[in-house]
Write an enzyme that holds these catalytic residues in place. Structure first.
Site, PDB file in Angstrom:
ATOM      1  N   ASP A  31      58.706  25.976  12.406  1.00  0.00           N
ATOM      2  CA  ASP A  31      59.324  25.103  11.405  1.00  0.00           C
ATOM      3  C   ASP A  31      59.468  23.675  11.940  1.00  0.00           C
ATOM      4  O   ASP A  31      59.153  23.392  13.110  1.00  0.00           O
ATOM      5  CB  ASP A  31      60.674  25.677  10.956  1.00  0.00           C
ATOM      6  CG  ASP A  31      61.570  26.038  12.136  1.00  0.00           C
ATOM      7  OD1 ASP A  31      61.631  25.247  13.086  1.00  0.00           O
ATOM      8  OD2 ASP A  31      62.200  27.124  12.111  1.00  0.00           O
ATOM      9  N   ASP A 100      48.964  16.830   6.101  1.00  0.00           N
ATOM     10  CA  ASP A 100      47.739  17.316   5.474  1.00  0.00           C
ATOM     11  C   ASP A 100      47.783  17.003   3.976  1.00  0.00           C
ATOM     12  O   ASP A 100      48.770  17.341   3.323  1.00  0.00           O
ATOM     13  CB  ASP A 100      47.685  18.837   5.666  1.00  0.00           C
ATOM     14  CG  ASP A 100      46.339  19.314   6.126  1.00  0.00           C
ATOM     15  OD1 ASP A 100      45.358  18.998   5.445  1.00  0.00           O
ATOM     16  OD2 ASP A 100      46.285  20.003   7.140  1.00  0.00           O
ATOM     17  N   ASP A 202      42.228  17.041   3.554  1.00  0.00           N
ATOM     18  CA  ASP A 202      41.571  18.349   3.471  1.00  0.00           C
ATOM     19  C   ASP A 202      40.349  18.269   2.557  1.00  0.00           C
ATOM     20  O   ASP A 202      40.418  17.650   1.481  1.00  0.00           O
ATOM     21  CB  ASP A 202      42.585  19.360   2.907  1.00  0.00           C
ATOM     22  CG  ASP A 202      42.120  20.796   3.021  1.00  0.00           C
ATOM     23  OD1 ASP A 202      41.995  21.289   4.146  1.00  0.00           O
ATOM     24  OD2 ASP A 202      41.879  21.427   1.968  1.00  0.00           O
ATOM     25  N   GLU A 269      38.726  15.531   6.622  1.00  0.00           N
ATOM     26  CA  GLU A 269      38.042  16.772   6.962  1.00  0.00           C
ATOM     27  C   GLU A 269      36.786  16.788   6.100  1.00  0.00           C
ATOM     28  O   GLU A 269      36.819  17.162   4.934  1.00  0.00           O
ATOM     29  CB  GLU A 269      38.891  18.009   6.661  1.00  0.00           C
ATOM     30  CG  GLU A 269      38.232  19.263   7.213  1.00  0.00           C
ATOM     31  CD  GLU A 269      38.452  20.521   6.394  1.00  0.00           C
ATOM     32  OE1 GLU A 269      38.263  21.611   6.940  1.00  0.00           O
ATOM     33  OE2 GLU A 269      38.780  20.436   5.196  1.00  0.00           O
ATOM     34  N   HIS A 326      42.400  25.275  13.494  1.00  0.00           N
ATOM     35  CA  HIS A 326      42.980  26.520  12.968  1.00  0.00           C
ATOM     36  C   HIS A 326      41.966  27.308  12.138  1.00  0.00           C
ATOM     37  O   HIS A 326      42.301  28.358  11.621  1.00  0.00           O
ATOM     38  CB  HIS A 326      44.207  26.178  12.119  1.00  0.00           C
ATOM     39  CG  HIS A 326      43.850  25.403  10.876  1.00  0.00           C
ATOM     40  ND1 HIS A 326      43.238  24.170  10.917  1.00  0.00           N
ATOM     41  CD2 HIS A 326      43.986  25.698   9.567  1.00  0.00           C
ATOM     42  CE1 HIS A 326      43.021  23.752   9.690  1.00  0.00           C
ATOM     43  NE2 HIS A 326      43.464  24.652   8.855  1.00  0.00           N
ATOM     44  N   ASP A 327      40.759  26.779  11.994  1.00  0.00           N
ATOM     45  CA  ASP A 327      39.773  27.424  11.118  1.00  0.00           C
ATOM     46  C   ASP A 327      38.654  28.167  11.855  1.00  0.00           C
ATOM     47  O   ASP A 327      37.827  28.825  11.212  1.00  0.00           O
ATOM     48  CB  ASP A 327      39.110  26.371  10.221  1.00  0.00           C
ATOM     49  CG  ASP A 327      40.020  25.905   9.093  1.00  0.00           C
ATOM     50  OD1 ASP A 327      40.947  26.654   8.726  1.00  0.00           O
ATOM     51  OD2 ASP A 327      39.793  24.789   8.573  1.00  0.00           O
TER      52      ASP A 327
HETATM   53  O1  TEU Z   1      39.110  23.929   5.329  1.00  0.00           O
HETATM   54  C1  TEU Z   1      37.954  23.763   4.544  1.00  0.00           C
HETATM   55  C2  TEU Z   1      37.028  24.842   4.877  1.00  0.00           C
HETATM   56  O2  TEU Z   1      37.123  25.925   4.373  1.00  0.00           O
HETATM   57  C3  TEU Z   1      36.097  24.592   5.961  1.00  0.00           C
HETATM   58  O3  TEU Z   1      36.609  25.095   7.141  1.00  0.00           O
HETATM   59  C4  TEU Z   1      34.804  25.244   5.579  1.00  0.00           C
HETATM   60  O4  TEU Z   1      34.485  26.226   6.472  1.00  0.00           O
HETATM   61  C5  TEU Z   1      33.759  24.253   5.514  1.00  0.00           C
HETATM   62  O5  TEU Z   1      34.103  23.388   4.475  1.00  0.00           O
HETATM   63  C6  TEU Z   1      32.414  24.901   5.266  1.00  0.00           C
HETATM   64  O6  TEU Z   1      31.510  23.958   4.937  1.00  0.00           O
HETATM   65  C7  TEU Z   1      40.317  23.484   4.870  1.00  0.00           C
HETATM   66  C8  TEU Z   1      41.426  23.997   5.761  1.00  0.00           C
HETATM   67  O7  TEU Z   1      41.241  23.535   7.065  1.00  0.00           O
HETATM   68  C9  TEU Z   1      41.475  25.491   5.668  1.00  0.00           C
HETATM   69  O8  TEU Z   1      42.451  26.036   6.515  1.00  0.00           O
HETATM   70  C10 TEU Z   1      41.766  25.862   4.221  1.00  0.00           C
HETATM   71  O9  TEU Z   1      41.689  27.247   4.070  1.00  0.00           O
HETATM   72  C11 TEU Z   1      40.772  25.203   3.264  1.00  0.00           C
HETATM   73  O10 TEU Z   1      40.592  23.827   3.531  1.00  0.00           O
HETATM   74  C12 TEU Z   1      41.262  25.300   1.846  1.00  0.00           C
HETATM   75  O11 TEU Z   1      42.283  24.376   1.632  1.00  0.00           O
END
Ligand code: TEU
Length: 531
Positions: A31, A100, A202, A269, A326-327
């Site tokens: 948090d 974000d 994002d 992103e 985180h992805d």
């Molecule tokens: O990520 C976008 C996403 O899904 C990318 O990691 C994706 O793999 C890429 O666009 C493929 O071309 C963001 C966030 O970082 C993620 O955690 C969220 O789940 C997603 O957006 C949806 O908001």
């Protein structure tokens, strides 16, 4: 006259995945007060810019990337006054904070969508993208959700489909509608007025779709790319019409004008690995910076990666450099795991630290963490349910290991929202701080070396062709070098006498090593520059 540089130009970023960073009230969720209590740690480490994952009210179907109210704080993370306290404490310590901005889609629980699905004539209907069924009753086109299945869900109450490029709980906003842009302008101003220093945007290149919503072409099997974080099915299409539409830039332009009036930062992103195409999003009236994900997508393939990295450095002046997020699986895991994976990640991090643009660490990267272990059946990520779990992201999201006791110093609860990940005492901050040879100690020395050498670096690196397996570049007076091979190579920074500012293998370097061991990396400067 010296032109004032933007504040973020020499920043070192740090991504805080909030649910897993620090719990302050024993509910197993990280948090905002928990984060505030760790600002000393972050300052001491040497970072200067925090990016915090979404903290807004959310049903947590995609762990906060499904926002139900952009102007409030989810009680799991704290309250609005906790945001104020965080920003005040961070600014007191010279830290900047960006949040974000997730506005490709909202949560289906957002009041706009709740209204929109009430009737076809509801004033909020066109905040989202609705279409009649195809003649056979199926979805209006062949677009796919990242997280599996069609990108369309049928809403029986109004007999139309709505579009969602992620889960059905994340309906895409309709950016053709001026009211949507106006609402989001208000959201930006609201947070900038509160003192936020910017946003990580994002899916910045997803916002607009081709207005005619044509079918995407299908890719031939040999052309299907390797990319994580999406369903295998999603990769079988060329995403010509659903994402990467040039019209998204007009939205960035609009946000840039607002951000600049607050001296705020926008980091996109933009998941485009091709540096040239990525660079088109970073401009004086577009995004200030964008992450380059070439390293996040890579296994250990140094030759390929360095070729791509050099192209990325050449393509745009201010990209943001990341190895983990985180992805995707953590870099130490992708680079082979264990001590070797960790060493490789540190060597690459050293190379990133002298580049123009913003290097970012993902929380725990400074500890050389590999992925946490998630026992079967305990996954939380919506992606974990598809493709046999191939793309699940939980292992990179387990709680931060602060200390060896139960709860890892992350929480006093017996369980956290995700399993603790099987961390060992050696993984923890408490242990690593006491050990000068730990990944944490090396990361801290590296960030200090970056800060000390700031005035000596130049805008663009010049790659020094070594005849060996050493990758090196000169930036201003500094030379940054890394041996990414598995044997030792001679190292020669050039004519003159040199001093060592950072050496992965030596906590108190004095002389410049004449040879770099496998995965050893250094930052050196000429002796006469000391003055
Ligand atoms: O990520 C976008 C996403 O899904 C990318 O990691 C994706 O793999 C890429 O666009 C493929 O071309 C963001 C966030 O970082 C993620 O955690 C969220 O789940 C997603 O957006 C949806 O908001």
């Amino acid at each position: 006259m010296r032109v004032a540089q933007p504040w973020w130009l020499d920043a070192v970023g740090y991504q805080v995945y909030l649910p897993s960073f620090q719990d302050s009230n024993g509910d197993g969720w990280g948090d905002l007060p928990g984060l505030t209590s760790r600002l000393d740690y972050l300052c001491d480490l040497g970072v200067s810019l925090l990016w915090i994952s979404p903290f807004h009210p959310s049903p947590m179907r995609d762990h906060g990337y499904d926002v139900a109210d952009y102007l409030d704080v989810d009680p799991r993370y704290g309250s609005m006054s906790d945001v104020d306290a965080l920003l005040a404490a961070a600014h007191d310590q010279g830290l900047r904070v960006i949040a974000d901005l997730v506005v490709n889609h909202t949560s289906s629980a957002h009041p706009w969508f709740v209204q929109a699905r009430r009737s076809r004539t509801n004033p909020f209907r066109d905040h989202y993208i609705w279409r009649d069924p195809a003649p056979d009753g199926g979805p209006p086109n062949n677009w796919l959700s990242h997280f599996g299945g069609p990108a369309w869900t049928y809403d029986p109450a109004t007999a139309q489909y709505y579009l969602h490029l992620f889960t059905a709980d994340q309906p895409d906003l309709n950016w053709q509608r001026p009211e949507v842009a106006e609402e989001v302008d208000t959201i930006l101003r609201f947070w900038f007025d509160r003192g936020l220093d910017g946003f990580r945007v994002d899916t910045a290149h997803y916002l607009t779709k081709h207005p005619d919503l044509p079918d995407n072409p299908t890719l031939a099997p040999q052309d299907v790319p390797m990319l994580g974080g999406v369903s295998a099915q999603w990769l079988t299409q060329e995403h010509r019409y659903d994402i990467q539409q040039p019209t998204a830039r007009a939205i960035h332009r609009r946000w840039r004008a607002i951000a600049d009036s607050y001296e705020a930062l926008l980091v996109g992103e933009v998941y485009i690995l091709d540096p040239e195409r990525l660079a088109t999003y970073v401009s004086a009236d577009g995004l200030h910076s964008a992450f380059w994900f070439g390293l996040v997508e890579s296994e250990w393939a140094p030759d390929k990666v360095m070729t791509m990295l050099r192209a990325a450095v050449a393509a745009a002046p201010n990209l943001s450099w990341v190895q983990s997020s985180h992805d995707r699986p953590r870099s130490a895991t992708r680079y082979g795991g264990g001590p070797l994976g960790r060493r490789r990640a540190l060597a690459v991090a050293t190379l990133l630290m002298g580049l123009p643009g913003i290097p970012f660490l993902y929380n725990g990267e400074e500890l050389g963490l590999t992925d946490g272990t998630i026992p079967p059946g305990q996954c939380q990520d919506p992606l974990a349910g598809i493709d046999g779990g191939r793309a699940g992201r939980d292992a990179a999201r387990t709680p931060m290991p602060w200390s060896p006791e139960s709860g890892l110093g992350f929480t006093t609860a017996r369980r956290a929202w995700l399993p603790f990940g099987d961390r060992t005492p050696a993984d923890t901050v408490a242990r690593q701080r006491r050990d000068p040879a730990s990944p944490w100690s090396a990361a801290r020395r590296l960030l200090r070396a970056r800060a000390r050498t700031a005035a000596w670096r130049a805008a663009a690196p010049v790659w020094v062709e070594q005849t060996s397996g050493v990758v090196a570049y000169r930036t201003g007076a500094i030379v940054v070098a890394a041996n990414l091979t598995d044997r030792s190579w001679p190292f020669d920074p050039g004519a003159g006498t040199w001093a060592c500012e950072f050496d992965t293998d030596n906590p108190e370097p004095s002389e410049v090593p004449r040879e770099l061991a496998p995965t050893q990396a250094v930052i050196v400067r000429p002796c006469q520059e000391v003055g």
